[in-house]
Design an enzyme around this catalytic site. Structure first.
Site, PDB file in Angstrom:
ATOM      1  N   ASP A   1      75.450  52.901  22.267  1.00 60.07           N
ATOM      2  CA  ASP A   1      74.037  53.245  22.217  1.00 60.07           C
ATOM      3  C   ASP A   1      73.264  51.950  22.448  1.00 60.07           C
ATOM      4  O   ASP A   1      73.797  50.856  22.236  1.00 60.07           O
ATOM      5  CB  ASP A   1      73.724  53.843  20.836  1.00 60.07           C
ATOM      6  CG  ASP A   1      72.246  53.970  20.585  1.00 60.07           C
ATOM      7  OD1 ASP A   1      71.563  54.626  21.399  1.00 60.07           O
ATOM      8  OD2 ASP A   1      71.760  53.412  19.592  1.00 60.07           O
TER       9      ASP A   1
ATOM     10  N   ASP B   1      69.209  51.161  21.836  1.00 60.63           N
ATOM     11  CA  ASP B   1      68.201  50.786  20.836  1.00 60.63           C
ATOM     12  C   ASP B   1      68.737  50.999  19.422  1.00 60.63           C
ATOM     13  O   ASP B   1      69.156  52.087  19.059  1.00 60.63           O
ATOM     14  CB  ASP B   1      66.928  51.612  21.045  1.00 60.63           C
ATOM     15  CG  ASP B   1      66.354  51.447  22.453  1.00 60.63           C
ATOM     16  OD1 ASP B   1      66.576  50.385  23.063  1.00 60.63           O
ATOM     17  OD2 ASP B   1      65.689  52.385  22.939  1.00 60.63           O
TER      18      ASP B   1
END
EC number: 3.1.3.-
Length: 194
Positions: free
Chosen positions: A11, A13
């Site tokens: 992932d 952010d």
């Protein structure tokens, strides 16, 4: 003859870069989490391919643009070059079910926890002659949707406590990672490369 590879799906952010609390739209807002670059470099040096998979619903919501998201993804690789590393592939999902948009609704199956981005990456690797060993590949993120996406994809999910740190939510919902780490660096050095 295809070559079998291991992939570290990440992932963005809250996992690699700091979560600003709202959508990141500029390079000035984009800051790597401490030792994240080093973690990516260590994983690559150990033979992992690095793939970033990120929900970017700010596009459908009109908060950010495709151009801004793609610029930030390029900037991430520029920052990672400081550790002589980079990601191999990057996928983002522009859609959001609460913000219908005819341009982006066709991407709903890619929005985590759906597995569309992971499957696309695996298909793209296959087209290049590489078979992803899912049982030896990991998905690291800071949210329950990351853990769920990893589980649905047959990957080994790891939750980090940076960003949203949804450890309690994962426990409440019974969507359990195989490991929980304080951050990406500790996930890589304390679990993945052990």
């Amino acid at each position: 003859m295809s070559e079998t590879i291991r992939v570290l799906f990440l992932d963005r952010d809250g996992t690699i870069n700091e979560d600003a609390g709202s959508y990141i739209t500029s390079r000035e807002q984009f800051r790597l989490i401490e030792r994240a670059g080093e973690a990516v470099a260590l994983a690559r040096d150990a033979g992992f391919r690095i793939v970033v998979v990120t929900n970017q619903a700010g596009i459908a919501r009109g908060i950010t643009t495709i151009e801004e998201v793609e610029d930030l993804n390029r900037y991430l690789n520029e920052l990672l070059s400081g550790w002589n590393t980079a990601y191999d592939r990057c996928y983002y999902c522009p859609s959001h079910p609460d913000y219908p948009n005819p341009l982006y609704d066709r991407f709903n199956a890619c929005r985590k926890p759906e597995t569309g981005m992971v499957e696309r990456a695996i298909g793209d690797f296959l087209a290049d002659g590489f078979v992803v060993d899912r049982s030896a590949s990991f998905f690291i993120g800071d949210k329950m949707v990351d853990v769920e996406c990893g589980l649905r994809s047959g990957l080994r999910p790891v939750l980090v406590r940076t960003g949203h740190n949804e450890e309690r939510l994962c426990l409440e919902r019974g969507i359990l990672p195989e490991y929980v780490a304080d951050d990406l660096y500790r996930a890589v050095t304390g679990h993945i490369l052990v």
